[in-house]
Every structure is written in C-alpha cells, then in structure tokens.
Motif scaffolding. Structure first.
Motif, PDB file in Angstrom:
ATOM      1  N   PRO A  10       0.822  -1.204   0.000  1.00 52.30           N
ATOM      2  CA  PRO A  10       0.000   0.000   0.000  1.00 52.30           C
ATOM      3  C   PRO A  10       0.853   1.251   0.000  1.00 52.30           C
ATOM      4  O   PRO A  10       1.937   1.269   0.590  1.00 52.30           O
ATOM      5  N   SER A  11       0.382   2.254  -0.677  1.00 54.34           N
ATOM      6  CA  SER A  11       1.093   3.518  -0.702  1.00 54.34           C
ATOM      7  C   SER A  11       0.827   4.270   0.590  1.00 54.34           C
ATOM      8  O   SER A  11      -0.126   3.974   1.312  1.00 54.34           O
ATOM      9  N   PRO A  12       1.670   5.281   0.934  1.00 53.71           N
ATOM     10  CA  PRO A  12       1.443   6.041   2.156  1.00 53.71           C
ATOM     11  C   PRO A  12       0.077   6.677   2.224  1.00 53.71           C
ATOM     12  O   PRO A  12      -0.447   6.924   3.297  1.00 53.71           O
ATOM     13  N   SER A  13      -0.541   6.937   1.054  1.00 52.75           N
ATOM     14  CA  SER A  13      -1.858   7.576   1.052  1.00 52.75           C
ATOM     15  C   SER A  13      -2.934   6.669   1.611  1.00 52.75           C
ATOM     16  O   SER A  13      -4.022   7.124   1.937  1.00 52.75           O
ATOM     17  N   LEU A  16      -3.190   3.586   6.924  1.00 53.71           N
ATOM     18  CA  LEU A  16      -3.024   2.694   8.055  1.00 53.71           C
ATOM     19  C   LEU A  16      -1.654   2.025   8.068  1.00 53.71           C
ATOM     20  O   LEU A  16      -1.171   1.571   7.029  1.00 53.71           O
ATOM     21  N   PRO A  17      -1.039   1.919   9.245  1.00 52.22           N
ATOM     22  CA  PRO A  17       0.228   1.193   9.349  1.00 52.22           C
ATOM     23  C   PRO A  17       0.036  -0.272   8.990  1.00 52.22           C
ATOM     24  O   PRO A  17      -1.059  -0.823   9.109  1.00 52.22           O
ATOM     25  N   ARG A  18       1.127  -0.932   8.566  1.00 52.65           N
ATOM     26  CA  ARG A  18       1.046  -2.322   8.154  1.00 52.65           C
ATOM     27  C   ARG A  18       0.524  -3.216   9.269  1.00 52.65           C
ATOM     28  O   ARG A  18      -0.280  -4.124   9.018  1.00 52.65           O
ATOM     29  N   HIS A  19       0.928  -2.980  10.532  1.00 51.45           N
ATOM     30  CA  HIS A  19       0.497  -3.882  11.595  1.00 51.45           C
ATOM     31  C   HIS A  19      -1.004  -3.796  11.831  1.00 51.45           C
ATOM     32  O   HIS A  19      -1.633  -4.774  12.230  1.00 51.45           O
ATOM     33  N   VAL A 209     -10.727  -0.524  -0.614  1.00 49.37           N
ATOM     34  CA  VAL A 209     -10.041  -1.309   0.419  1.00 49.37           C
ATOM     35  C   VAL A 209      -9.497  -0.388   1.502  1.00 49.37           C
ATOM     36  O   VAL A 209      -9.636  -0.667   2.698  1.00 49.37           O
ATOM     37  N   SER A 210      -8.886   0.700   1.087  1.00 52.60           N
ATOM     38  CA  SER A 210      -8.318   1.646   2.049  1.00 52.60           C
ATOM     39  C   SER A 210      -9.396   2.224   2.955  1.00 52.60           C
ATOM     40  O   SER A 210      -9.242   2.270   4.178  1.00 52.60           O
ATOM     41  N   ARG A 211     -10.504   2.653   2.359  1.00 51.47           N
ATOM     42  CA  ARG A 211     -11.581   3.251   3.160  1.00 51.47           C
ATOM     43  C   ARG A 211     -12.228   2.222   4.082  1.00 51.47           C
ATOM     44  O   ARG A 211     -12.573   2.539   5.230  1.00 51.47           O
ATOM     45  N   ALA A 212     -12.384   1.000   3.588  1.00 52.78           N
ATOM     46  CA  ALA A 212     -12.974  -0.042   4.432  1.00 52.78           C
ATOM     47  C   ALA A 212     -12.077  -0.345   5.626  1.00 52.78           C
ATOM     48  O   ALA A 212     -12.553  -0.478   6.760  1.00 52.78           O
ATOM     49  N   ARG A 213     -10.773  -0.456   5.380  1.00 47.53           N
ATOM     50  CA  ARG A 213      -9.840  -0.709   6.479  1.00 47.53           C
ATOM     51  C   ARG A 213      -9.870   0.420   7.499  1.00 47.53           C
ATOM     52  O   ARG A 213      -9.870   0.177   8.708  1.00 47.53           O
ATOM     53  N   ARG A 215     -12.281   2.498   8.174  1.00 48.42           N
ATOM     54  CA  ARG A 215     -13.529   2.505   8.940  1.00 48.42           C
ATOM     55  C   ARG A 215     -13.548   1.378   9.956  1.00 48.42           C
ATOM     56  O   ARG A 215     -13.997   1.563  11.105  1.00 48.42           O
ATOM     57  N   LEU A 216     -13.045   0.204   9.579  1.00 46.92           N
ATOM     58  CA  LEU A 216     -12.981  -0.909  10.523  1.00 46.92           C
ATOM     59  C   LEU A 216     -12.035  -0.582  11.677  1.00 46.92           C
ATOM     60  O   LEU A 216     -12.343  -0.848  12.850  1.00 46.92           O
ATOM     61  N   ALA A 217     -10.883  -0.014  11.354  1.00 44.12           N
ATOM     62  CA  ALA A 217      -9.903   0.318  12.379  1.00 44.12           C
ATOM     63  C   ALA A 217     -10.477   1.332  13.359  1.00 44.12           C
ATOM     64  O   ALA A 217     -10.295   1.200  14.588  1.00 44.12           O
ATOM     65  N   ALA A 218     -11.178   2.328  12.831  1.00 45.86           N
ATOM     66  CA  ALA A 218     -11.764   3.350  13.709  1.00 45.86           C
ATOM     67  C   ALA A 218     -12.870   2.756  14.580  1.00 45.86           C
ATOM     68  O   ALA A 218     -12.944   3.021  15.782  1.00 45.86           O
ATOM     69  N   THR A 219     -13.727   1.936  13.984  1.00 48.80           N
ATOM     70  CA  THR A 219     -14.839   1.351  14.734  1.00 48.80           C
ATOM     71  C   THR A 219     -14.349   0.384  15.820  1.00 48.80           C
ATOM     72  O   THR A 219     -14.885   0.350  16.932  1.00 48.80           O
ATOM     73  N   LEU A 220     -13.316  -0.402  15.494  1.00 46.74           N
ATOM     74  CA  LEU A 220     -12.812  -1.417  16.416  1.00 46.74           C
ATOM     75  C   LEU A 220     -11.729  -0.894  17.341  1.00 46.74           C
ATOM     76  O   LEU A 220     -11.248  -1.626  18.211  1.00 46.74           O
ATOM     77  N   GLY A 221     -11.337   0.364  17.164  1.00 52.10           N
ATOM     78  CA  GLY A 221     -10.334   0.934  18.044  1.00 52.10           C
ATOM     79  C   GLY A 221      -8.953   0.355  17.853  1.00 52.10           C
ATOM     80  O   GLY A 221      -8.192   0.210  18.825  1.00 52.10           O
ATOM     81  N   LEU A 222      -8.595   0.000  16.620  1.00 53.14           N
ATOM     82  CA  LEU A 222      -7.284  -0.576  16.340  1.00 53.14           C
ATOM     83  C   LEU A 222      -6.265   0.538  16.109  1.00 53.14           C
ATOM     84  O   LEU A 222      -6.565   1.539  15.485  1.00 53.14           O
ATOM     85  N   SER A 223      -5.076   0.325  16.604  1.00 50.11           N
ATOM     86  CA  SER A 223      -4.025   1.336  16.421  1.00 50.11           C
ATOM     87  C   SER A 223      -2.663   0.676  16.517  1.00 50.11           C
ATOM     88  O   SER A 223      -2.553  -0.478  16.906  1.00 50.11           O
TER      89      SER A 223
END
Length: 223
Positions: A10-13, A16-19, A209-213, A215-223
């Motif tokens: 994935p490009s920096p744009s 989300l970080p790889r982890h 894919v980027s937007r879905a990831r 939104r999932l990360a924000a909803t699930l509190g992933l960081s």
C-alpha cells in the motif's frame, strides 16, 4: 497451476500502518475461516464427483486441457468460501457454487487457456448470485452461515464478543467496500483480479479497500 498475484504494497496515502492492516486481516480470517475440503457425501460433493468425471472425458476428447480440469476442481473450496461471504448461508452458498460449476462446464469453451481461471470463476459466481437474488427479490440473512458457525466454535465469551463487534463493523460498511475488502483481504486476490471481478478500475479497488480498512480500524479501536 494458478498462482495468485500478491497485492502490491500500500502507498502512504492508504494511511493505516502495516500492523493495523495485518490485524484486520487476521480478524477477518478468524470470522470467516477457509473451507479446505468438500465432503463427497454432500450434494455439492456429488456434483463435484460428476464434474470430475465429465472433465476427464472432455480431456480425453481434447475439449479441455488437464490443467483446466485440475485447477477447476482445486478451486471449489475457494468458490465455496466466496459464496459463503456473499450469501451468509452455508446451504445457499453450496447451491450458488453448484450453479457456478454448471455454468463453467457449459461455457468451458469460452475460457482461454493461460488466462486467469480464478477470476473467471469468481465472476461467474458473483453474477450467478446477483441474478438469483434479483429473481428472489430478497436479501439473504445470516441464519445458519459462516458467522453463526464461527461463533458456535468460539473458545470464550470475550472472543465471541470480539467477533460480534467485527461482524457489526462489517455490516456497517457500504456493500461495495465490504465485498472489495473481502476479495482483496480474505481471498488474497490481487487488486487487478478484484477489479476484473467487480468490473471497476484498480484505483477504485485500492480506494475501497483503504476506506474499508480505515472505517474498521476506527470502529474497532485498532491502532
């Protein structure tokens, strides 16, 4: 033998970080486990046996290549998983796969040797399901499907809650983002393959894919 194209880095744009992306991928694979085999004592298994025999006859008559027949049979578990992702119902998924295999057999002469068989089959399956859904004029609910089966096998309550949260987050995604994410993340298809299946440019696939990831990360509190 078909080798799936590895999705580009994935490009920096994409943000989300790889982890975090890896976390999402692992959780989705927990929610929607792969289906490695198809029991030959099932209705779909019997269809696969008959198809295998027909493919061998067609190979002997030089209607198809051995590679086509072997790969088609080998891809049945992946077709089954994709169908379960779309329908949420194990029984309906097997019906869709059966219809897909029949259409693939009927239109075998249209497949060009050396091209992407998995993309061709996934496209047939997707179109088959869309047509069935239009005829039925209803949305299929997850009654006895993959998610319910996963929950019944969950080891503890905390894990079950996490899976419920993930399913809710997926359900909240726009349908096109959810399907694109599933194809690219769970099935491991390349962006170009996903674009061919969905009929959209690679740039659109990457964006979804980027937007879905995100939104999932924000909803699930992933960081």
């Amino acid at each position: 033998m078909y080798l799936s194209t590895v999705p580009p880095e994935p490009s920096p744009s994409e943000g989300l970080p790889r982890h975090v992306q890896d976390q999402i991928g692992r959780r989705l694979n927990e929610l929607i486990p792969s289906v490695d085999t198809v029991g030959f004592d099932t209705r779909l298994g019997q269809v696969v046996l008959r198809l295998r025999a027909a493919l061998l006859d067609a190979e002997a008559e030089r209607q198809i290549t051995k590679e086509f027949g072997d790969e088609l049979i080998a891809l049945v578990p992946r077709l089954r998983r994709f169908a379960r992702l779309r329908t949420g119902s194990e029984a309906e998924a097997d019906d869709v796969v059966q219809a897909t295999l029949m259409r693939a057999w009927e239109h075998r002469s249209q497949f060009q040797a050396g091209t992407n068989l998995v993309g061709w089959l996934f496209t047939i399956l997707r179109n088959t399901h869309l047509n069935q859904r239009k005829r039925l004029r209803r949305e299929v609910e997850d009654v006895d499907g993959v998610f319910a089966g996963t929950l019944s096998a969950a080891p503890d309550q905390e894990h079950r809650i996490a899976l419920f949260e993930l399913q809710a987050a997926l359900d909240a995604l726009p349908a096109e983002q959810r399907e694109t994410l599933m194809l690219a993340t769970v099935d491991g298809l390349g962006y170009d393959e996903v674009g061919a299946i969905l009929g959209c440019p690679v740039g659109t696939v990457k964006s979804r894919v980027s937007r879905a990831r995100e939104r999932l990360a924000a909803t699930l509190g992933l960081s």
